[in-house]
Design a protein around this motif. Structure first.
Motif, PDB file in Angstrom:
ATOM      1  N   ASN A  54       0.835  -1.216   0.000  1.00  0.00           N
ATOM      2  CA  ASN A  54       0.000   0.000   0.000  1.00  0.00           C
ATOM      3  C   ASN A  54       0.868   1.264   0.000  1.00  0.00           C
ATOM      4  OD1 ASN A  54       0.825   0.072   2.590  1.00  0.00           O
ATOM      5  ND2 ASN A  54      -1.211   0.202   3.495  1.00  0.00           N
ATOM      6  N   ARG A  55       2.079   1.075  -0.468  1.00  0.00           N
ATOM      7  CA  ARG A  55       2.985   2.184  -0.716  1.00  0.00           C
ATOM      8  C   ARG A  55       3.345   2.996   0.525  1.00  0.00           C
ATOM      9  NH1 ARG A  55       4.458   6.795  -3.316  1.00  0.00           N
ATOM     10  NH2 ARG A  55       5.788   6.519  -5.126  1.00  0.00           N
ATOM     11  N   LEU A  56       3.393   2.332   1.684  1.00  0.00           N
ATOM     12  CA  LEU A  56       4.001   2.981   2.839  1.00  0.00           C
ATOM     13  C   LEU A  56       5.515   2.987   2.637  1.00  0.00           C
ATOM     14  CD1 LEU A  56       1.927   1.675   5.884  1.00  0.00           C
ATOM     15  CD2 LEU A  56       1.875   3.936   4.836  1.00  0.00           C
ATOM     16  N   LYS A  76      -4.358  12.122  -4.134  1.00  0.00           N
ATOM     17  CA  LYS A  76      -5.709  11.636  -3.836  1.00  0.00           C
ATOM     18  C   LYS A  76      -5.940  10.209  -4.316  1.00  0.00           C
ATOM     19  CE  LYS A  76      -9.223  14.630  -2.539  1.00  0.00           C
ATOM     20  NZ  LYS A  76      -8.625  15.934  -2.266  1.00  0.00           N
ATOM     21  N   ALA A  79      -4.370   7.817  -1.942  1.00  0.00           N
ATOM     22  CA  ALA A  79      -5.149   7.746  -0.709  1.00  0.00           C
ATOM     23  C   ALA A  79      -6.365   6.850  -0.906  1.00  0.00           C
ATOM     24  CB  ALA A  79      -5.572   9.143  -0.266  1.00  0.00           C
ATOM     25  N   GLN A  80      -7.012   7.022  -2.055  1.00  0.00           N
ATOM     26  CA  GLN A  80      -8.194   6.231  -2.366  1.00  0.00           C
ATOM     27  C   GLN A  80      -7.871   4.740  -2.445  1.00  0.00           C
ATOM     28  OE1 GLN A  80     -10.322   8.073  -5.520  1.00  0.00           O
ATOM     29  NE2 GLN A  80     -12.146   7.550  -4.331  1.00  0.00           N
ATOM     30  N   ARG A  82      -5.308   3.274  -1.052  1.00  0.00           N
ATOM     31  CA  ARG A  82      -4.940   2.773   0.271  1.00  0.00           C
ATOM     32  C   ARG A  82      -6.177   2.410   1.081  1.00  0.00           C
ATOM     33  NH1 ARG A  82      -0.552   7.102   1.329  1.00  0.00           N
ATOM     34  NH2 ARG A  82       1.380   5.950   1.007  1.00  0.00           N
ATOM     35  N   ALA A  83      -7.252   3.175   0.866  1.00  0.00           N
ATOM     36  CA  ALA A  83      -8.481   2.908   1.602  1.00  0.00           C
ATOM     37  C   ALA A  83      -9.023   1.520   1.266  1.00  0.00           C
ATOM     38  CB  ALA A  83      -9.521   3.983   1.269  1.00  0.00           C
ATOM     39  N   MET A  87      -4.688  -2.372   6.615  1.00  0.00           N
ATOM     40  CA  MET A  87      -3.340  -2.663   7.124  1.00  0.00           C
ATOM     41  C   MET A  87      -3.386  -2.740   8.643  1.00  0.00           C
ATOM     42  SD  MET A  87       0.181  -2.142   5.921  1.00  0.00           S
ATOM     43  CE  MET A  87       1.630  -2.559   6.873  1.00  0.00           C
ATOM     44  N   LEU A 106     -13.569   6.941  11.998  1.00  0.00           N
ATOM     45  CA  LEU A 106     -12.873   8.045  11.324  1.00  0.00           C
ATOM     46  C   LEU A 106     -12.756   7.837   9.810  1.00  0.00           C
ATOM     47  CD1 LEU A 106     -11.310  10.755  11.731  1.00  0.00           C
ATOM     48  CD2 LEU A 106      -9.228   9.379  11.689  1.00  0.00           C
ATOM     49  N   GLY A 107     -12.260   6.651   9.413  1.00  0.00           N
ATOM     50  CA  GLY A 107     -12.088   6.373   7.980  1.00  0.00           C
ATOM     51  C   GLY A 107     -13.409   6.430   7.218  1.00  0.00           C
ATOM     52  N   GLU A 110     -14.578  10.163   7.101  1.00  0.00           N
ATOM     53  CA  GLU A 110     -13.749  11.125   6.359  1.00  0.00           C
ATOM     54  C   GLU A 110     -13.518  10.703   4.912  1.00  0.00           C
ATOM     55  OE1 GLU A 110     -12.658  14.099   7.301  1.00  0.00           O
ATOM     56  OE2 GLU A 110     -13.724  13.852   9.204  1.00  0.00           O
ATOM     57  N   VAL A 111     -13.319   9.408   4.709  1.00  0.00           N
ATOM     58  CA  VAL A 111     -12.938   8.945   3.372  1.00  0.00           C
ATOM     59  C   VAL A 111     -14.157   8.484   2.576  1.00  0.00           C
ATOM     60  CG1 VAL A 111     -11.495   7.335   2.076  1.00  0.00           C
ATOM     61  CG2 VAL A 111     -10.657   8.293   4.230  1.00  0.00           C
ATOM     62  N   LYS A 113     -17.210   9.215   3.433  1.00  0.00           N
ATOM     63  CA  LYS A 113     -18.251  10.227   3.630  1.00  0.00           C
ATOM     64  C   LYS A 113     -19.565   9.615   4.123  1.00  0.00           C
ATOM     65  CE  LYS A 113     -15.364  13.253   1.965  1.00  0.00           C
ATOM     66  NZ  LYS A 113     -14.538  13.960   2.953  1.00  0.00           N
ATOM     67  N   MET A 159     -13.460  -0.094   6.470  1.00  0.00           N
ATOM     68  CA  MET A 159     -13.278   0.483   5.138  1.00  0.00           C
ATOM     69  C   MET A 159     -13.666  -0.505   4.027  1.00  0.00           C
ATOM     70  SD  MET A 159     -12.309   3.485   5.865  1.00  0.00           S
ATOM     71  CE  MET A 159     -11.839   4.107   4.244  1.00  0.00           C
TER      72      MET A 159
ATOM     73  N   ILE B 124      -5.696   4.022   6.090  1.00  0.00           N
ATOM     74  CA  ILE B 124      -7.152   3.966   5.912  1.00  0.00           C
ATOM     75  C   ILE B 124      -7.609   4.983   4.869  1.00  0.00           C
ATOM     76  CG2 ILE B 124      -7.780   2.945   8.138  1.00  0.00           C
ATOM     77  CD1 ILE B 124      -8.517   5.758   9.099  1.00  0.00           C
ATOM     78  N   GLY B 125      -6.666   5.610   4.171  1.00  0.00           N
ATOM     79  CA  GLY B 125      -7.025   6.429   3.017  1.00  0.00           C
ATOM     80  C   GLY B 125      -7.135   7.918   3.307  1.00  0.00           C
ATOM     81  N   GLN B 130      -6.044  15.641   5.638  1.00  0.00           N
ATOM     82  CA  GLN B 130      -6.889  14.995   6.652  1.00  0.00           C
ATOM     83  C   GLN B 130      -6.058  14.422   7.796  1.00  0.00           C
ATOM     84  OE1 GLN B 130      -8.844  12.314   3.905  1.00  0.00           O
ATOM     85  NE2 GLN B 130     -10.814  13.348   4.174  1.00  0.00           N
TER      86      GLN B 130
END
Lengths: 248, 220
Positions: A54-56, A76, A79-80, A82-83, A87, A106-107, A110-111, A113, A159, B124-125, B130
């Protein structure tokens, strides 16, 4: 049989840390519903490999595909993506200033919505599933390590990930708490979650995984079904490793 | 001249000076907090030029004596056609100093968070913004309460730079200079009064900071 697109695919992945060649020409694919266990001595590159998915961790060359799509570079889109990949970390990494419930919502809020009510309802279901619903309004520091790690799993599940990565999820736990976390993972595997698990828990690997990948010195040295690998390792390096952990 | 005569002659000026000191303190501290959050976000951003500018800002304004900075702002900038009212000059200097130290306090708070939580947020994206607004800044703010309390007190004491330029009305230290110039025989008395007022407010701010810290501290 039609060729299914793998959920995760690595093609010729290379990575260096300075002079160290930590990932060498890695080719690996993980199919839908597969539970893949990565094992190997420390410094073999297994955690790094897990984190590149996930590209950490960035890679120097090669390709990583998620359901056939190349991993975006930054921003963006990354990020999408990764969601969509859960992990779970060795050290839990819960958000220290938020309640357990807020950690899980939170996820989604925020992600994805999601509205607050729906996110909380689902979070409570997930927390019930991993057995920490009674702690929903505490903060992470008030929970045991095993409880925190189960919350971390619930946070990822919220998620609705396509796959989950576990980077030594039980290595920081006291022995009596390891099983409560492994039980949750076994359950997930049974439900068909695609999983990549870096672990030293050989019983888990043997019992739950579909495939064991053995790494040493940045390379995939050997892979096979758990019974092939544990009962009849092909390479000297794998035999040596298995002897060393069986030890006494 | 004793306390009674001092207050009879200058009591009203003391009240004005207290108001002046406190209002400058509140204004400067509020602006400094906003700037220090911005500078700190620059310093941890993934964009290198932003990081450099943020670091440079802190290094410059943390390492120049307040009086020297005031000389530059009040007496050198006018040559570059930047002419500000005396009070604004003092406030600019106080804000520059306080925001540099404030950013250091936030950096300490951010370092305490650790990379793990940030990686979890990204996994978590959450986007960079954020992650900053939901995870990093709230925790940095909460763990910076005690050092920020110290900085608030330091900000109040730094407004004494106002005694070096003609302010009207004067703040607490400027008033002392004013009184001692007019009442040459008065000795240490006006100093003592100002010192007690500074100390009193410092103690109150310290107590308030401790109470807030107990309430919002992040348990780890």
């Amino acid at each position: 049989m039609s060729a299914e697109i793998p959920v995760i695919e690595l093609r010729n992945v290379d990575k260096h840390y300075g002079p160290l060649h930590v990932l060498q020409h890695i080719n690996l694919s993980v199919g839908k519903g597969e539970v893949l266990v990565l094992i190997g001595p420390s410094g073999s590159g297994k955690s790094t490999l897990c984190r590149t998915i996930n590209r950490l961790e960035t890679i120097d060359s090669g390709e990583i595909l998620i359901e056939g799509q190349p991993l975006p570079q930054e921003g963006k889109e990354l990020a999408q993506m990764r969601a969509e990949i859960g992990m779970v970390f060795q050290s839990f990494n819960l958000f220290a200033h938020k309640t357990i419930l807020d950690n899980v919502t939170l996820g989604p809020r925020e992600v994805l919505k999601m509205p607050k009510d729906a996110a909380e309802k689902e979070a409570m279901e997930l927390l019930t599933r991993v057995g920490v619903d009674a702690q929903a309004h505490k903060v992470p520091a008030q929970l045991s390590g095993g409880q925190q790690q189960r919350v971390a799993i619930a946070r990822s599940l919220a998620m609705h990930p396509k796959a989950m990565l576990f980077d030594e999820p039980t290595s920081a736990l006291d022995p009596e708490m390891i099983n409560e976390v492994l039980d949750v993972m076994v359950e997930l595997a049974r439900e068909g979650m695609t999983m990549v698990v870096v672990t030293h828990e050989m019983n888990f690997a043997r019992r739950v995984s579909n495939r064991v990948v053995f790494m040493a010195d940045g390379q995939i040295v050997e892979e096979g079904t758990p019974s092939e690998f544990f009962d009849n390792p092909q390479t000297a390096r794998a035999k040596e490793f298995l002897d060393s952990i069986r030890g006494h | 001249m004793g306390y009674a005569e001092l207050f009879a002659a200058y009591g009203e000026k003391y009240l004005l000076a207290i108001f002046e000191t406190l209002s400058m303190t509140v204004l400067c501290f509020a602006i400094a907090m906003v700037i220090s959050v911005l500078v700190t976000v620059m310093r941890v951003s993934p964009i290198k030029p932003l990081r450099l500018v943020g670091d440079l800002y802190v290094q410059v304004f943390r390492n120049i004596p307040g009086v020297a900075l005031l000389v530059i702002v009040a007496y050198a900038l006018p040559y570059l056609k930047v002419l500000m009212p005396w009070k604004v000059c003092v406030e600019v200097v106080v804000v520059l100093l306080a925001s540099a130290f404030g950013s250091e306090n936030f950096m300490t708070g951010i370092n305490a968070i650790g990379v793990g939580q940030i990686e979890a947020a990204r996994s978590i994206g959450l986007t960079f913004t954020q992650t900053m607004t939901k995870i990093v800044i709230p925790q940095a703010l909460r763990s910076a309460v005690l050092p920020m309390t110290n900085l608030l007190i330091a900000t109040m004491l730094t407004t004494a730079l106002g005694s070096q330029v003609p302010l009207n009305p004067q703040e607490l230290t400027g008033l002392v200079s004013f009184i001692t110039t007019r009442e040459t025989a008065i000795g240490i008395l006006p100093f003592t009064v100002s010192a007690v007022i500074y100390a009193g407010f410092s103690v109150l701010l310290g107590l308030a900071g401790n109470a807030i810290d107990r309430k919002v501290r992040v348990i780890r």
